[in-house]
Design a protein around this motif. Structure first.
Motif, PDB file in Angstrom:
ATOM      1  N   ASP A  21       0.848  -1.183   0.000  1.00 33.84           N
ATOM      2  CA  ASP A  21       0.000   0.000   0.000  1.00 33.84           C
ATOM      3  C   ASP A  21       0.888   1.238   0.000  1.00 33.84           C
ATOM      4  O   ASP A  21       1.694   1.430   0.905  1.00 33.84           O
ATOM      5  N   SER A  22       0.748   2.075  -0.982  1.00 31.92           N
ATOM      6  CA  SER A  22       1.622   3.238  -1.104  1.00 31.92           C
ATOM      7  C   SER A  22       1.393   4.241   0.013  1.00 31.92           C
ATOM      8  O   SER A  22       2.325   4.927   0.428  1.00 31.92           O
ATOM      9  N   SER A  23       0.171   4.317   0.533  1.00 31.41           N
ATOM     10  CA  SER A  23      -0.078   5.250   1.626  1.00 31.41           C
ATOM     11  C   SER A  23       0.614   4.787   2.903  1.00 31.41           C
ATOM     12  O   SER A  23       1.078   5.611   3.696  1.00 31.41           O
ATOM     13  N   LEU A  24       0.699   3.472   3.112  1.00 27.46           N
ATOM     14  CA  LEU A  24       1.409   2.941   4.276  1.00 27.46           C
ATOM     15  C   LEU A  24       2.901   3.225   4.159  1.00 27.46           C
ATOM     16  O   LEU A  24       3.547   3.621   5.132  1.00 27.46           O
ATOM     17  N   ALA A  26       4.260   5.680   2.462  1.00 32.04           N
ATOM     18  CA  ALA A  26       4.449   7.123   2.593  1.00 32.04           C
ATOM     19  C   ALA A  26       4.369   7.566   4.048  1.00 32.04           C
ATOM     20  O   ALA A  26       5.177   8.373   4.498  1.00 32.04           O
ATOM     21  N   SER A  27       3.409   7.011   4.797  1.00 31.12           N
ATOM     22  CA  SER A  27       3.290   7.412   6.198  1.00 31.12           C
ATOM     23  C   SER A  27       4.482   6.929   7.012  1.00 31.12           C
ATOM     24  O   SER A  27       4.941   7.638   7.917  1.00 31.12           O
ATOM     25  N   THR A  28       5.009   5.759   6.688  1.00 31.69           N
ATOM     26  CA  THR A  28       6.200   5.266   7.381  1.00 31.69           C
ATOM     27  C   THR A  28       7.405   6.138   7.052  1.00 31.69           C
ATOM     28  O   THR A  28       8.201   6.466   7.939  1.00 31.69           O
TER      29      THR A  28
END
Length: 54
Positions: A21-24, A26-28
């Motif tokens: 998941d790209s949002s995961l 990015a948030s990491t």
């Protein structure tokens, strides 16, 4: 000799799929980037204000 009694047992199998998941990601990245910025900010504070007083 007799075979031991075998029961019918249903086995549920779960499959684990790794999600990219790209949002995961990015948030990491943002989280660790914030850690690094805070760390270097603390080092800057030490070097700029604390060490010259010694």
């Amino acid at each position: 000799m007799r075979e031991p009694h075998k029961q019918d047992i249903e086995v549920d199998r779960t499959e684990v799929h790794k999600k990219s998941d790209s949002s995961l990601v990015a948030s990491t990245f943002i989280k660790y980037a914030a850690y690094i910025i805070i760390f270097f900010g603390f080092l800057y504070f030490l070097i700029r204000y604390v060490f010259p007083k010694f």
